[in-house]
Write a protein that holds these residues in place. Structure first.
Motif, PDB file in Angstrom:
ATOM      1  N   CYS A   1      24.895  21.301  34.207  1.00 34.66           N
ATOM      2  CA  CYS A   1      24.864  21.703  32.667  1.00 34.66           C
ATOM      3  C   CYS A   1      25.757  20.930  31.868  1.00 34.66           C
ATOM      4  O   CYS A   1      25.878  21.073  30.731  1.00 34.66           O
ATOM      5  CB  CYS A   1      24.777  23.091  32.586  1.00 34.66           C
TER       6      CYS A   1
ATOM      7  N   ARG B   1      32.579  27.841  25.353  1.00 36.32           N
ATOM      8  CA  ARG B   1      33.053  26.824  26.446  1.00 36.32           C
ATOM      9  C   ARG B   1      32.487  27.341  27.737  1.00 36.32           C
ATOM     10  O   ARG B   1      32.190  26.717  28.635  1.00 36.32           O
ATOM     11  CB  ARG B   1      34.549  27.027  26.652  1.00 36.32           C
ATOM     12  N   HIS B   2      32.118  28.613  27.984  1.00 39.62           N
ATOM     13  CA  HIS B   2      31.669  29.277  29.210  1.00 39.62           C
ATOM     14  C   HIS B   2      30.148  29.795  29.258  1.00 39.62           C
ATOM     15  O   HIS B   2      29.766  30.003  30.501  1.00 39.62           O
ATOM     16  CB  HIS B   2      32.561  30.310  29.503  1.00 39.62           C
TER      17      HIS B   2
ATOM     18  N   LEU C   1      22.365  28.753  25.249  1.00 37.70           N
ATOM     19  CA  LEU C   1      22.554  30.227  24.925  1.00 37.70           C
ATOM     20  C   LEU C   1      23.581  30.416  23.960  1.00 37.70           C
ATOM     21  O   LEU C   1      23.435  31.279  23.088  1.00 37.70           O
ATOM     22  CB  LEU C   1      22.638  30.699  26.404  1.00 37.70           C
TER      23      LEU C   1
ATOM     24  N   PRO D   1      37.604  28.655  36.127  1.00 38.34           N
ATOM     25  CA  PRO D   1      37.912  27.898  34.870  1.00 38.34           C
ATOM     26  C   PRO D   1      38.657  26.727  35.221  1.00 38.34           C
ATOM     27  O   PRO D   1      38.673  25.802  34.440  1.00 38.34           O
ATOM     28  CB  PRO D   1      38.652  28.914  34.303  1.00 38.34           C
TER      29      PRO D   1
ATOM     30  N   LYS E   1      29.282  21.714  32.372  1.00 36.74           N
ATOM     31  CA  LYS E   1      30.412  22.532  32.374  1.00 36.74           C
ATOM     32  C   LYS E   1      31.153  22.442  33.581  1.00 36.74           C
ATOM     33  O   LYS E   1      30.432  21.931  34.533  1.00 36.74           O
ATOM     34  CB  LYS E   1      30.171  24.121  31.874  1.00 36.74           C
TER      35      LYS E   1
ATOM     36  N   SER F   1      30.883  36.032  27.603  1.00 34.61           N
ATOM     37  CA  SER F   1      29.909  34.574  27.830  1.00 34.61           C
ATOM     38  C   SER F   1      29.215  34.924  29.078  1.00 34.61           C
ATOM     39  O   SER F   1      28.031  34.262  29.145  1.00 34.61           O
ATOM     40  CB  SER F   1      30.776  33.248  28.325  1.00 34.61           C
ATOM     41  N   TYR F   2      29.500  35.548  29.966  1.00 35.92           N
ATOM     42  CA  TYR F   2      28.652  36.280  30.988  1.00 35.92           C
ATOM     43  C   TYR F   2      27.383  37.192  30.447  1.00 35.92           C
ATOM     44  O   TYR F   2      26.177  36.771  30.865  1.00 35.92           O
ATOM     45  CB  TYR F   2      29.365  37.305  31.984  1.00 35.92           C
TER      46      TYR F   2
ATOM     47  N   PHE G   1      35.162  35.367  27.232  1.00 35.61           N
ATOM     48  CA  PHE G   1      35.116  34.836  28.735  1.00 35.61           C
ATOM     49  C   PHE G   1      34.052  35.863  29.194  1.00 35.61           C
ATOM     50  O   PHE G   1      33.126  35.485  29.843  1.00 35.61           O
ATOM     51  CB  PHE G   1      36.342  35.063  29.269  1.00 35.61           C
TER      52      PHE G   1
ATOM     53  N   HIS H   1      25.050  29.578  35.684  1.00 36.86           N
ATOM     54  CA  HIS H   1      25.831  28.776  34.612  1.00 36.86           C
ATOM     55  C   HIS H   1      27.123  29.658  34.132  1.00 36.86           C
ATOM     56  O   HIS H   1      27.471  29.536  33.136  1.00 36.86           O
ATOM     57  CB  HIS H   1      25.329  28.195  33.694  1.00 36.86           C
ATOM     58  N   VAL H   2      27.305  30.943  34.596  1.00 38.30           N
ATOM     59  CA  VAL H   2      28.665  31.518  34.287  1.00 38.30           C
ATOM     60  C   VAL H   2      29.932  30.939  34.944  1.00 38.30           C
ATOM     61  O   VAL H   2      29.680  30.291  36.053  1.00 38.30           O
ATOM     62  CB  VAL H   2      28.775  32.991  34.601  1.00 38.30           C
ATOM     63  N   THR H   3      31.049  30.886  34.508  1.00 35.99           N
ATOM     64  CA  THR H   3      32.210  30.180  34.836  1.00 35.99           C
ATOM     65  C   THR H   3      32.887  31.215  35.882  1.00 35.99           C
ATOM     66  O   THR H   3      33.029  32.366  35.550  1.00 35.99           O
ATOM     67  CB  THR H   3      33.172  29.813  33.724  1.00 35.99           C
ATOM     68  N   VAL H   4      33.162  30.617  37.086  1.00 38.14           N
ATOM     69  CA  VAL H   4      33.657  31.232  38.186  1.00 38.14           C
ATOM     70  C   VAL H   4      35.097  30.942  38.237  1.00 38.14           C
ATOM     71  O   VAL H   4      36.051  31.913  38.395  1.00 38.14           O
ATOM     72  CB  VAL H   4      32.811  31.207  39.408  1.00 38.14           C
TER      73      VAL H   4
ATOM     74  N   LEU I   1      25.850  28.752  28.758  1.00 31.64           N
ATOM     75  CA  LEU I   1      25.307  27.425  28.593  1.00 31.64           C
ATOM     76  C   LEU I   1      25.118  27.254  27.036  1.00 31.64           C
ATOM     77  O   LEU I   1      24.883  28.101  26.469  1.00 31.64           O
ATOM     78  CB  LEU I   1      23.739  27.712  29.300  1.00 31.64           C
TER      79      LEU I   1
ATOM     80  N   GLU J   1      20.642  33.214  33.271  1.00 28.70           N
ATOM     81  CA  GLU J   1      21.417  32.078  33.839  1.00 28.70           C
ATOM     82  C   GLU J   1      22.599  32.342  34.482  1.00 28.70           C
ATOM     83  O   GLU J   1      23.746  31.825  34.159  1.00 28.70           O
ATOM     84  CB  GLU J   1      21.783  31.110  32.607  1.00 28.70           C
ATOM     85  N   LEU J   2      22.527  33.218  35.603  1.00 22.70           N
ATOM     86  CA  LEU J   2      23.591  33.680  36.342  1.00 22.70           C
ATOM     87  C   LEU J   2      24.375  32.439  36.905  1.00 22.70           C
ATOM     88  O   LEU J   2      25.518  32.316  37.140  1.00 22.70           O
ATOM     89  CB  LEU J   2      23.483  34.747  37.543  1.00 22.70           C
TER      90      LEU J   2
ATOM     91  N   ASN K   1      24.903  34.725  28.923  1.00 17.32           N
ATOM     92  CA  ASN K   1      24.257  33.693  29.888  1.00 17.32           C
ATOM     93  C   ASN K   1      23.247  34.691  30.557  1.00 17.32           C
ATOM     94  O   ASN K   1      22.035  34.454  30.955  1.00 17.32           O
ATOM     95  CB  ASN K   1      25.053  33.286  31.084  1.00 17.32           C
ATOM     96  N   LEU K   2      23.555  36.069  30.671  1.00 18.29           N
ATOM     97  CA  LEU K   2      22.601  37.011  31.452  1.00 18.29           C
ATOM     98  C   LEU K   2      21.445  37.340  30.570  1.00 18.29           C
ATOM     99  O   LEU K   2      20.396  37.518  30.878  1.00 18.29           O
ATOM    100  CB  LEU K   2      23.426  37.908  32.070  1.00 18.29           C
TER     101      LEU K   2
END
Lengths: 406, 406
Positions: B259, A358-359, A364, B251, B261, A324-325, A321, B246-249, A361, B243-244, A328-329
């Motif tokens: 996107c 899952r988390h 990415l 769940p 998700k 995944s940040y 998890f 599209h991070v999961t905040v 894009l 791509e901030l 994405n970043l």
């Protein structure tokens, strides 16, 4: 008085630029062995500059020709390598429960090594480390001894602005290690934090040799991540980047982290956290837990033990998890895993990957590949040798000494 | 035949290295005005190289002396600036509901401008953009017209490998913009995605001029972040970093993002998400919501309206939480806010800061400062002018033309 032409002619006898020598040596350290074209491309120099640089290094005995490659149509291409015995370095790793020292050749191959176990909770006198280096120098051949260029040290803990090292694992507080080593051995001494040394080792010797944008995840007593962006290690404004261990994964957690916050990744996925959670689930006492090591929990999970599986899965998913940040970043091409957790890679990696899928894009998540460090427990020693070599390249007088320029 | 001395003497009449000229021009674009010492330090050149470069640029009319500074003991130091009128550029911004074009001077100051509103849902013919440039060129003085060096374009949307642009806001699909502009105006054309152009503008003209490690957060219809690490923009392995949004905040969210998700930051904190959540909380119909703009929701929150406050607070906290990851990972010195959200900075910023303080390591949270972009709606135009200038420096023949080297 000689009149000077407006466009100066190339002078084959003029001294070679030190920058060329530096860049050629760095290229030959990375690519082993290399053709002239490899060196030119890696060092971003033209063929004439590379040829002149190689000529000088050859004359000084720093490189050698190791063979020839057929080339279509043209002359066979020479294959060149650094001459391993041309220089030596001392590399030291102060991490964990073993202090390690080696004498390496120019390429970072270990020629002699010395180790000392550190008893948990007991301080290691700095003199023991000196004794280790003394043993290496005593056992070295006269040529090896004479050719030592520098000492590279990978350290855990904190180095203050006065150059004093505090390393809990060694029981060291404010030890002026650089000064002590310099005074005793009359050699340049370079210190670097262990995460940075690991990244260095992976770039020089490991699986990240070809990568430009990658990250290195270390999961052991703590959790850290190192970023390499466009080939350069990201250190951050106050040199504190990579604190993945202290991102909040569970905002409602009642488990306090060493840093004072609650619900940090380290309270879920570090080695001590995995052991603690396993103990809580199985009702083990602290004393019975003390005998269990992380590898044993992975083994129990492999055998299908429910508690072990649950704890390992939770750790892996939390790692995935948070990664995944980062994916994405920063859009990395490679995530390299290192540290204690490597022994459970068969269990951990699939969960990490599926959480990232899952988390992050999709474009990415699919751009990143995964690998597990293959450098083993010597990784920091290899990094420390690479540190000593590369820092010598940066300093004009040390570079001149290494290249035997008067 | 002239014999060449072993150590070549400096030849004051030899042509100046183009790399020097490039680095001097880049320094003068950033520091306005500058002393020789500023230029030398910024361009990492020695004083002799800077003097020779400046001499050549002075001769070509690219720079001018704008004054003298007293110096303690020595000669007064000359203060130098680029000569604004020496060159012109065309800059274009294709973002949003207004297409903007300007003719700028060498320093990126707007000399002439043209704008066209784009009706929502209606395509803007490419010819309208050409008409805009034609107007600029018609209204320009002969000298300005003659001195146009290049066209810089900030675009939203996607550019494919064939150079075709798809921009939903303009109703453009696969428009070969670069080719069309090049053919029509016989000028070099440089395109860049809007986030990158914003970062460029902030570095050249904005609050991030002095920063080495910073991030730029844009919250509008989407949410993106740009990183500058050690002075360089991080683009990522497949050029998709940042791509901030599209991070999961959350769940457990049932709100699907564009996107695909669930629970992405964009479903909570983007402009449309804030409007949607406000509508849900207040039971507004879609048609009544269509009239409400983000600024109005901020205004209602300021007046203490509970629903508006709740939505804005949730968005700000989600932004702060996700930024805490970026702070822990990259250790920036500055976070710069831009986009629609700037009009609610008084509400948003305190919540962002407190979430970062709660979830990032204290040493990292305290190392970062916050600022709100002050470049306004012209930010992308300024970035596009800077793009055109800097790309000309990179290309040897365009650099030669800019510097009036034969």
């Amino acid at each position: 008085m000689v009149s000077v032409p407006v466009k100066p002619k190339v002078n084959k006898h003029a001294p070679v630029s030190r920058r060329w020598l530096r860049d050629i040596l760095a290229a030959l350290y990375r690519i082993r062995p290399a053709t002239r074209a490899d060196v030119a491309s890696h060092a971003k120099l033209n063929n004439a500059s590379v040829s002149r640089g190689l000529q000088q290094l050859d004359g000084a005995g720093i490189i050698r020709k190791v063979g020839k490659l057929d080339s279509r149509g043209g002359r066979p291409r020479e294959v060149i390598s650094l001459e391993p015995s041309a220089c030596t370095f001392i590399a030291m790793d102060l991490e964990g429960v073993t202090v390690r020292c080696t004498l390496t050749d120019l390429l970072g191959n270990f020629r002699l090594r010395w180790e000392e176990q550190v008893s948990l909770g007991q301080a290691l006198p700095v003199e023991r480390v000196f004794a280790g280096i003394d043993v290496l120098l005593r056992d070295a051949t006269p040529a090896q001894r004479e050719r030592v260029q520098a000492i590279g040290v990978s350290f855990p803990g904190l180095l203050d602005e006065q150059g004093c090292l505090t390393a809990v694992n060694l029981g060291w507080h404010d030890v002026p290690l650089e000064r002590l080593l310099t005074e005793r051995y009359r050699l340049p001494v370079f210190l670097e934090r262990d995460e940075a040394t690991c990244i260095r080792a992976e770039r020089s010797h490991g699986l990240a040799k070809q990568a430009r944008d990658w990250m290195y995840l270390i999961v052991s007593n703590g959790i850290g991540v190192g970023f390499v962006v466009d080939g350069r290690h990201v250190s951050g404004h106050t040199k504190m980047s990579g604190e993945l261990g202290h991102v909040t994964v569970d905002p409602h957690s009642t488990i306090q982290c060493q840093c004072g916050k609650y619900g940090c990744l380290e309270t879920i996925a570090s080695t001590p956290a995995i052991l603690r959670q396993y103990g809580e689930l199985t009702g083990s006492t602290a004393s019975s837990l003390a005998c269990i090591r992380l590898a044993e929990i992975f083994e129990r999970a492999r055998r299908g033990e429910v508690s072990a599986l649950a704890v390992v899965k939770r750790a892996a998913e939390a790692l995935g998890f948070t990664l995944s940040y980062a994916v994405n970043l920063l859009n990395p091409e490679l995530i390299l895993l290192g540290g204690d957790i490597v022994c459970g890679q068969d269990l951990i990696l699939p969960w990490i990957r599926s959480e990232i899928a899952r988390h992050a894009l999709p474009q990415l998540a699919s751009a990143v590949s995964f690998a597990v460090s293959d450098l083993g427990p010597d990784i920091r020693l290899r990094g420390a040798a690479s540190l000593a070599f590369h820092r010598c390249l940066r300093d004009p007088s040390l570079l001149a000494r290494l290249c035997r320029i008067a």
